[in-house]
Design a protein around this motif. Structure first.
Motif, PDB file in Angstrom:
ATOM      1  N   ASP A 173      51.316  37.593  48.781  1.00  0.00           N
ATOM      2  CA  ASP A 173      49.931  37.864  48.202  1.00  0.00           C
ATOM      3  C   ASP A 173      48.356  37.775  48.697  1.00  0.00           C
ATOM      4  O   ASP A 173      48.856  38.012  50.373  1.00  0.00           O
ATOM      5  CB  ASP A 173      50.179  35.630  48.065  1.00  0.00           C
ATOM      6  CG  ASP A 173      50.953  35.179  46.925  1.00  0.00           C
ATOM      7  OD1 ASP A 173      51.095  35.914  45.969  1.00  0.00           O
ATOM      8  OD2 ASP A 173      51.235  34.143  47.935  1.00  0.00           O
ATOM      9  N   VAL A 174      47.425  37.532  48.505  1.00  0.00           N
ATOM     10  CA  VAL A 174      46.434  37.969  49.370  1.00  0.00           C
ATOM     11  C   VAL A 174      44.977  36.553  49.383  1.00  0.00           C
ATOM     12  O   VAL A 174      45.391  35.916  48.683  1.00  0.00           O
ATOM     13  CB  VAL A 174      45.631  39.516  48.885  1.00  0.00           C
ATOM     14  CG1 VAL A 174      45.274  39.053  47.312  1.00  0.00           C
ATOM     15  CG2 VAL A 174      44.313  39.519  49.607  1.00  0.00           C
ATOM     16  N   ASP A 190      41.593  35.857  38.885  1.00  0.00           N
ATOM     17  CA  ASP A 190      42.757  36.201  39.616  1.00  0.00           C
ATOM     18  C   ASP A 190      43.769  37.282  38.823  1.00  0.00           C
ATOM     19  O   ASP A 190      43.422  37.569  37.803  1.00  0.00           O
ATOM     20  CB  ASP A 190      43.830  35.517  40.300  1.00  0.00           C
ATOM     21  CG  ASP A 190      43.922  34.087  39.365  1.00  0.00           C
ATOM     22  OD1 ASP A 190      43.857  34.609  38.359  1.00  0.00           O
ATOM     23  OD2 ASP A 190      44.433  33.462  40.062  1.00  0.00           O
ATOM     24  N   ASN A 191      44.781  37.441  39.285  1.00  0.00           N
ATOM     25  CA  ASN A 191      45.675  38.426  38.542  1.00  0.00           C
ATOM     26  C   ASN A 191      45.587  37.845  37.352  1.00  0.00           C
ATOM     27  O   ASN A 191      46.616  38.310  36.377  1.00  0.00           O
ATOM     28  CB  ASN A 191      46.981  39.160  39.083  1.00  0.00           C
ATOM     29  CG  ASN A 191      48.246  37.706  40.128  1.00  0.00           C
ATOM     30  OD1 ASN A 191      47.266  37.247  40.591  1.00  0.00           O
ATOM     31  ND2 ASN A 191      48.986  37.233  39.450  1.00  0.00           N
ATOM     32  N   LYS A 214      48.013  36.905  43.331  1.00  0.00           N
ATOM     33  CA  LYS A 214      48.691  38.752  43.797  1.00  0.00           C
ATOM     34  C   LYS A 214      47.278  39.892  44.268  1.00  0.00           C
ATOM     35  O   LYS A 214      47.605  40.123  45.067  1.00  0.00           O
ATOM     36  CB  LYS A 214      49.348  39.062  42.906  1.00  0.00           C
ATOM     37  CG  LYS A 214      51.204  38.173  42.189  1.00  0.00           C
ATOM     38  CD  LYS A 214      51.554  37.792  43.981  1.00  0.00           C
ATOM     39  CE  LYS A 214      52.786  37.052  43.721  1.00  0.00           C
ATOM     40  NZ  LYS A 214      53.787  37.229  45.095  1.00  0.00           N
ATOM     41  N   ARG A 215      46.917  39.333  43.299  1.00  0.00           N
ATOM     42  CA  ARG A 215      45.458  40.346  43.031  1.00  0.00           C
ATOM     43  C   ARG A 215      44.212  39.650  42.460  1.00  0.00           C
ATOM     44  O   ARG A 215      44.501  38.339  42.037  1.00  0.00           O
ATOM     45  CB  ARG A 215      45.871  41.464  42.001  1.00  0.00           C
ATOM     46  CG  ARG A 215      46.963  42.209  42.651  1.00  0.00           C
ATOM     47  CD  ARG A 215      47.428  43.611  41.533  1.00  0.00           C
ATOM     48  NE  ARG A 215      47.346  42.599  39.953  1.00  0.00           N
ATOM     49  CZ  ARG A 215      48.916  42.261  39.700  1.00  0.00           C
ATOM     50  NH1 ARG A 215      49.840  41.978  40.587  1.00  0.00           N
ATOM     51  NH2 ARG A 215      49.029  41.890  38.639  1.00  0.00           N
ATOM     52  N   PHE A 216      43.347  40.282  43.450  1.00  0.00           N
ATOM     53  CA  PHE A 216      41.889  39.834  42.283  1.00  0.00           C
ATOM     54  C   PHE A 216      40.944  40.546  41.807  1.00  0.00           C
ATOM     55  O   PHE A 216      41.163  41.426  42.551  1.00  0.00           O
ATOM     56  CB  PHE A 216      41.187  38.987  43.787  1.00  0.00           C
ATOM     57  CG  PHE A 216      41.563  37.450  44.205  1.00  0.00           C
ATOM     58  CD1 PHE A 216      41.161  36.936  43.857  1.00  0.00           C
ATOM     59  CD2 PHE A 216      42.786  38.031  45.197  1.00  0.00           C
ATOM     60  CE1 PHE A 216      42.358  35.250  44.457  1.00  0.00           C
ATOM     61  CE2 PHE A 216      43.282  36.597  45.985  1.00  0.00           C
ATOM     62  CZ  PHE A 216      42.897  35.237  45.355  1.00  0.00           C
ATOM     63  N   LEU A 247      40.694  43.621  44.787  1.00  0.00           N
ATOM     64  CA  LEU A 247      41.810  43.174  46.492  1.00  0.00           C
ATOM     65  C   LEU A 247      42.941  43.410  45.976  1.00  0.00           C
ATOM     66  O   LEU A 247      43.698  42.225  44.908  1.00  0.00           O
ATOM     67  CB  LEU A 247      40.721  41.470  46.839  1.00  0.00           C
ATOM     68  CG  LEU A 247      39.239  41.823  47.034  1.00  0.00           C
ATOM     69  CD1 LEU A 247      38.713  41.098  45.613  1.00  0.00           C
ATOM     70  CD2 LEU A 247      39.473  41.119  48.171  1.00  0.00           C
ATOM     71  N   SER A 248      43.614  43.235  46.583  1.00  0.00           N
ATOM     72  CA  SER A 248      45.087  42.858  46.463  1.00  0.00           C
ATOM     73  C   SER A 248      45.932  43.226  48.138  1.00  0.00           C
ATOM     74  O   SER A 248      45.012  43.571  49.488  1.00  0.00           O
ATOM     75  CB  SER A 248      46.084  44.741  46.178  1.00  0.00           C
ATOM     76  OG  SER A 248      45.337  45.852  46.604  1.00  0.00           O
ATOM     77  N   PRO A 249      46.998  42.830  48.395  1.00  0.00           N
ATOM     78  CA  PRO A 249      47.792  43.003  50.180  1.00  0.00           C
ATOM     79  C   PRO A 249      47.207  44.594  50.342  1.00  0.00           C
ATOM     80  O   PRO A 249      47.420  44.807  51.135  1.00  0.00           O
ATOM     81  CB  PRO A 249      49.470  42.331  49.220  1.00  0.00           C
ATOM     82  CG  PRO A 249      49.401  41.863  48.426  1.00  0.00           C
ATOM     83  CD  PRO A 249      47.546  41.990  47.198  1.00  0.00           C
ATOM     84  N   GLY A 250      47.460  45.535  49.420  1.00  0.00           N
ATOM     85  CA  GLY A 250      47.141  46.832  49.408  1.00  0.00           C
ATOM     86  C   GLY A 250      45.780  47.328  50.414  1.00  0.00           C
ATOM     87  O   GLY A 250      45.494  47.960  50.986  1.00  0.00           O
TER      88      GLY A 250
END
Length: 263
Positions: A173-174, A190-191, A214-216, A247-250
């Motif tokens: 998650d982020v 969000d995702n 998880k992502r935005f 935006l993501s954990p990456g």
């Protein structure tokens, strides 16, 4: 229309709000500034164009904030919206207590209007428009701030519910938090396509979040907000033009601004 104990037709929530606002001489820009609800959503509420709102949960929150600003009994109007647009219509309506609480310019407490229970087979509830004159000089500032904080807390709880993860990217998650450097209109999804910030205007210095997913997808107009990812400020330049990000954990990367992400 019956005025004393008889059946009455349902009232239009939007008309109650619009007529009360116009009677008090308040324009939509003032309502937008005080409630942080975009004027296009306020117009949709007054026109009862519910499909133009992000969803029923946001419709209820917007009605509640708008009604509180005008000194109306927000729970009565929210219940009326829920009854008419989230449940099958009932066959008859019973006259309740007046809509207005009379709290503007009146230090005496007044009882909250409540619906009467009609029976096991008939879902009760609806109100008659009893527009009473209200005076100026209400101390709505603290109530509006409290309402805004409650709405923010509801969205934050929805974003965190079910993830079981902690800030910092655990479990893939982020976390994301926004801090407005100047007045900025923000949309955050969000995702799962849940609208977390529904094209809301954030005032200078105001923050919103953190949210966990998880992502935005994020859109800012203008791009003048500090984006905090997993507790650390992201390298997002200030801009007077609209900006958009994924935006993501990456990490965070710029993307195309659509202007309609939350619609």
């Amino acid at each position: 229309m019956a005025t004393d104990g008889g059946d009455t037709g349902p009232i239009a929530v939007g008309s109650v709000l619009k007529q009360t606002r116009e009677r008090r001489g308040i324009d939509l820009d003032t309502v937008e500034r005080e409630t942080k609800i975009r004027s296009k959503y306020l117009r949709a509420i007054e026109d009862e164009d519910w499909d133009a709102l992000p969803g029923p949960a946001y419709a209820r929150g917007f009605i509640r904030a708008y009604a509180e600003l005008l000194g109306l009994d927000s729970e009565v109007l929210v219940d009326e919206y829920r009854h008419r647009h989230e449940q099958p219509p009932t066959e008859s309506y019973e006259l309740p207590e007046p809509v207005l609480r009379g709290r503007i310019g009146d230090d005496r407490p007044t009882p909250r209007a409540r619906y009467a229970v009609i029976g096991a087979l008939v879902a009760a509830a609806a109100v008659v428009l009893l527009v009473l004159g209200v005076t100026a000089g209400s101390d709505n500032g603290d109530g509006d701030g409290r309402e805004a904080r409650e709405r923010k807390g509801d969205r934050r709880a929805d974003a965190k519910r079910g993830s079981g993860s902690k800030p910092g990217g655990a479990g893939g998650d982020v976390t994301v938090k926004l801090v407005a450097r100047s007045d900025v209109q923000a949309c955050l999804i969000d995702n799962r396509d849940r609208v977390l910030i529904p094209d809301q205007v954030l005032s200078t210095g105001e923050d919103d979040g953190p949210y966990v997913a998880k992502r935005f997808r994020l859109e800012l107009d203008p791009g003048d907000a500090r984006v905090v990812v997993d507790g650390e400020p992201a390298a997002v330049p200030r801009s007077s033009e609209p900006t958009a990000y994924r935006l993501s954990p990456g990490g965070i990367r710029a993307t195309e601004f659509t202007g309609g992400l939350c619609e």
